[in-house]
Design an enzyme around this catalytic site. Structure first.
Site, short mmCIF file in Angstrom:
data_model
loop_
_atom_site.label_atom_id
_atom_site.label_comp_id
_atom_site.label_asym_id
_atom_site.label_seq_id
_atom_site.Cartn_x
_atom_site.Cartn_y
_atom_site.Cartn_z
N THR A 1 -26.98 -7.56 11.93
CA THR A 1 -28.11 -8.14 12.64
C THR A 1 -29.06 -8.67 11.57
OG1 THR A 1 -27.91 -6.68 14.56
CG2 THR A 1 -30.06 -7.70 14.18
N LYS B 1 -28.88 -12.10 19.76
CA LYS B 1 -29.18 -10.70 19.50
C LYS B 1 -30.69 -10.45 19.57
CE LYS B 1 -28.62 -6.38 18.35
NZ LYS B 1 -27.89 -5.89 17.16
N LYS C 1 -36.86 -3.24 12.24
CA LYS C 1 -36.29 -4.33 11.44
C LYS C 1 -35.89 -5.49 12.34
CE LYS C 1 -32.06 -4.72 10.47
NZ LYS C 1 -30.88 -5.52 10.92
#
Length: 301
Positions: free
Chosen positions: A110, A185, A253
């Site tokens: 990711t 995502k 994050k």
């Protein structure tokens, strides 16, 4: 939790693949590839982890990404962030320097859409394919081989990797040009952030009202309020159990990537920005590695 839960794999021709990054996601994902019959060579920054994987699944390991990728038709990668990704891809010992022309690099990290586009261009210059392919489903999804994979890239390149990635996937879908997987995502994480905060507020409200929240969740879980978060995290939120799952540090994050992208594209994300700050409060409480459902800890005495 076992390293993988074996499943019924589709019969496909065995090919040489490499897997870079054997964390809580990569270790079982690479395991499923080996169990499906592919010849897997792995690389991990901590050599002991690579040796452990090879001993368990019968594959091989290499001391650098470039060496791991030398004979691979497809290289899979799952590391921490943009900088980690560049560190295993670029340079003399990086994956791109070891891959043969025509091979494909599939990035399950990711990361930002920018780094996906950057690496796509570099790969193209080296006659390599590149797919950005972040996943959803967490550690349990990786162990059970039921991850959702969101991809960006060229259709012809995607066609080369779709079947090979199925051993650890429930769904693998091409959503657009390079970077589209990472953007999808981000959409996923925006949805989760809002859902978990809403569920946290609902449970805290119900508890303060004296309701049996186990019974309430059972009832409303059969209606329009139902969600994966409610089904899989509702009871543990009531019980203040957070020592598992997708860590708060990882979520922050990811939300940082989301908020940075929103600054570029002009999207308004007031709820996401607020929930990100709520997660910062959880970190201050010591919940860096707690599951994302620990948002509720802010609302309880």
């Amino acid at each position: 939790m076992p390293s993988i839960t074996e499943k019924s794999y589709e019969t496909t021709p065995s090919i040489n693949v490499a897997f870079i990054g054997l964390g809580v996601m990569g270790f079982p994902m690479a395991g499923h590839l080996a169990k499906a019959g592919h010849q897997v060579c792995v690389y991990n920054r901590t050599t002991a982890k690579a040796e452990s994987w090879a001993a368990e699944f019968g594959g091989s390991w290499a001391p650098t990404p470039a060496q791991a990728c030398k004979n691979a038709d497809i290289v899979f990668c799952c590391v921490g962030n943009d900088d980690d990704l560049r560190s295993v891809v670029l340079g003399e010992t990086g994956a791109f320097n070891g891959m043969k022309p025509g091979a494909v690099f599939v990035d399950h990290t990711t990361a930002s859409a920018d780094v996906a586009r950057e690496l796509y261009q570099l790969a193209k210059e080296k006659q390599l394919g590149f797919i950005d392919a972040p996943v959803s489903g967490g550690q349990a999804g990786a162990v059970n081989g039921v991850l959702t994979v969101m991809c960006g890239g060229e259709p012809a390149v995607f066609d080369k990797i779709q079947t090979v990635a199925k051993p650890y996937s429930r769904a693998i879908t091409l959503l657009g040009e390079p970077g589209a997987g990472q953007l999808a995502k981000m959409v996923n994480q925006i949805c989760i952030a809002g859902l978990v905060q809403g569920l946290s507020e609902a449970i805290a409200f119900g508890e303060r009202s004296g309701l049996d929240m186990y019974a309430v969740l059972d009832v409303i879980g059969k209606g329009a309020a139902q969600s994966w978060q409610m089904d899989n995290r509702g009871k543990t939120m009531i019980e203040n159990k957070f020592d598992f799952g997708f860590a708060v540090d990882w979520m922050r994050k990811d939300l940082g990537l989301v908020l940075d992208e929103a600054k570029r594209n002009g999207a308004l994300l007031p709820v996401t920005a607020l929930v990100d700050q709520f997660y910062a409060e959880v970190q201050q409480k010591g919940g860096h590695r707690w599951d994302t459902s620990s948002l509720i800890s802010r609302l309880k005495p």
